[in-house]
Design a protein around this motif. Structure first.
Motif, short mmCIF file in Angstrom:
data_model
loop_
_atom_site.label_atom_id
_atom_site.label_comp_id
_atom_site.label_asym_id
_atom_site.label_seq_id
_atom_site.Cartn_x
_atom_site.Cartn_y
_atom_site.Cartn_z
N ALA B 78 4.87 0.24 -2.74
CA ALA B 78 5.70 0.31 -3.94
C ALA B 78 5.01 -0.38 -5.11
CB ALA B 78 7.05 -0.34 -3.68
N ALA B 79 5.20 0.17 -6.29
CA ALA B 79 4.67 -0.43 -7.53
C ALA B 79 3.21 -0.81 -7.36
CB ALA B 79 5.50 -1.65 -7.92
N THR B 80 2.40 0.18 -7.07
CA THR B 80 0.99 -0.03 -6.76
C THR B 80 0.27 -0.73 -7.90
OG1 THR B 80 1.14 2.10 -5.62
CG2 THR B 80 -1.01 1.10 -5.75
N GLN B 81 -0.58 -1.68 -7.53
CA GLN B 81 -1.31 -2.49 -8.50
C GLN B 81 -2.82 -2.25 -8.36
OE1 GLN B 81 -0.10 -6.42 -7.36
NE2 GLN B 81 2.06 -6.03 -7.78
N PRO B 82 -3.59 -2.53 -9.41
CA PRO B 82 -5.05 -2.35 -9.30
C PRO B 82 -5.67 -3.11 -8.12
CG PRO B 82 -4.44 -2.62 -11.59
CD PRO B 82 -3.18 -2.86 -10.77
N GLY B 83 -5.10 -4.24 -7.77
CA GLY B 83 -5.59 -5.01 -6.63
C GLY B 83 -5.35 -4.33 -5.30
N ASP B 84 -4.56 -3.27 -5.29
CA ASP B 84 -4.34 -2.50 -4.06
C ASP B 84 -5.46 -1.51 -3.80
OD1 ASP B 84 -0.80 -2.31 -4.84
OD2 ASP B 84 -1.86 -3.77 -3.58
N SER B 85 -6.34 -1.32 -4.76
CA SER B 85 -7.46 -0.39 -4.59
C SER B 85 -8.34 -0.86 -3.43
CB SER B 85 -8.29 -0.32 -5.87
OG SER B 85 -7.55 0.24 -6.93
N ALA B 86 -8.53 0.02 -2.46
CA ALA B 86 -9.29 -0.32 -1.25
C ALA B 86 -9.30 0.91 -0.35
CB ALA B 86 -8.64 -1.49 -0.51
N VAL B 87 -9.92 0.76 0.81
CA VAL B 87 -9.82 1.78 1.86
C VAL B 87 -8.75 1.33 2.84
CG1 VAL B 87 -11.02 3.02 3.69
CG2 VAL B 87 -12.27 2.34 1.62
N TYR B 88 -7.86 2.23 3.19
CA TYR B 88 -6.76 1.91 4.10
C TYR B 88 -6.96 2.66 5.42
CZ TYR B 88 -4.40 -0.42 0.30
OH TYR B 88 -4.09 -1.30 -0.71
N PHE B 89 -6.87 1.91 6.51
CA PHE B 89 -7.02 2.47 7.84
C PHE B 89 -5.74 2.28 8.64
CE2 PHE B 89 -11.50 3.39 7.94
CZ PHE B 89 -12.09 2.46 7.10
N CYS B 90 -5.38 3.32 9.40
CA CYS B 90 -4.37 3.11 10.43
C CYS B 90 -5.12 2.89 11.74
CB CYS B 90 -3.44 4.32 10.54
SG CYS B 90 -4.23 5.84 11.10
N ALA B 91 -4.50 2.16 12.64
CA ALA B 91 -5.10 1.89 13.94
C ALA B 91 -4.00 1.95 14.99
CB ALA B 91 -5.79 0.53 13.96
N GLU B 92 -4.35 2.42 16.18
CA GLU B 92 -3.39 2.52 17.26
C GLU B 92 -3.91 1.78 18.49
OE1 GLU B 92 -3.22 6.53 19.20
OE2 GLU B 92 -4.70 7.07 17.67
N ASN B 93 -2.97 1.24 19.24
CA ASN B 93 -3.28 0.59 20.51
C ASN B 93 -2.51 1.36 21.58
OD1 ASN B 93 -4.19 -2.22 21.89
ND2 ASN B 93 -2.29 -1.50 22.76
#
Lengths: 114, 116
Positions: B78-93
């Motif tokens: 929510a309310a995305t900020q410039p500091g949220d810029s990155a690569v996002y990974f999901c991971a499963e166990n």
């Protein structure tokens, strides 16, 4: 910062050489996992150490080996380096006793094989 | 080995917008899922997790939704900020019991770019 440290930060090796990467886990964490992250990809599980013994291994050849020490720090050794071994190597520690799966990653070691 | 160039999905949003990042996981036996954020030159950073007996979990500005029927995971920011810029990974166990503990399988990743 997670408290997980890795050394060295960067490393350049020649094909056929051997390399040792080091990881210090977060205080109180007795489980260490190693991952390989190629450029543009997600991390891939190499193996995990718990109480100084290997506790599971991913799809990596035997020339990838490791150790865990009594203070829970760990080493990753790679023999007979190949060009495809160039990657970011990540170490992650976790407090196994609580059953929590959450892993805390270090900053990684960037290995370049030429 | 390292591939030439990046082939990750990308998402570009304006500051203040809501972001939704999607992930398809592979194993129907997976019992735990995590979203990680990875900034350039850093290791993955834990954002939020969810167990397979839940379908929604909320954190601070983030919500994870799990649809086990179609093996789909999403991260809402929510309310995305410039500091949220990155690569996002999901991971499963996946797998029950101690032998599978903490052995995460990561997805491909999504590059999130937030424009001021």
């Amino acid at each position: 910062e997670t408290g997980v440290t890795q050394s060295p930060t960067h490393l350049i090796k020649t094909r056929g050489q051997q390399v040792t990467l080091r990881c210090s886990s977060q205080s109180g964490h007795n489980t260490v996992s190693w991952y390989q992250q190629a450029l543009g990809q997600g991390p891939q599980f190499i193996f995990q150490y718990y109480r100084e013994e290997e506790n599971g291994r991913g799809n990596f050849p035997p020339r990838f080996s490791g150790l865990q020490f009594p203070n829970y720090s760990s080493e990753l050794n790679v023999n007979a380096l190949e060009l495809d071994d160039s990657a970011l190597y990540l170490c992650a520690s976790s407090p196994r006793t609580s059953g929590i799966y959450e892993q805390y990653f270090g900053p990684g070691t960037r290995l370049t094989v030429t | 080995g390292e591939s030439v160039g990046l082939h990750l999905p990308t998402l570009s949003v304006q500051e203040g917008d809501n972001s939704i990042i999607n992930c398809a996981y592979s194993n129907s036996a997976s019992d735990y899922f995590i979203w990680y954020k990875q900034e350039s030159g850093k290791g993955p950073q834990f954002i939020i997790d969810i167990r397979s007996n839940m379908d929604k979990r909320q954190g601070q500005r983030v919500t994870v939704l799990l649809n086990k029927t179609v093996k789909h995971l999403s991260l809402q920011i929510a309310a995305t900020q410039p500091g949220d810029s990155a690569v996002y990974f999901c991971a499963e166990n996946f797998g029950a019991g101690g032998t599978s503990y903490g052995k995460l399988t990561f997805g491909q990743g999504t590059i999130l770019t937030v424009h001021p």
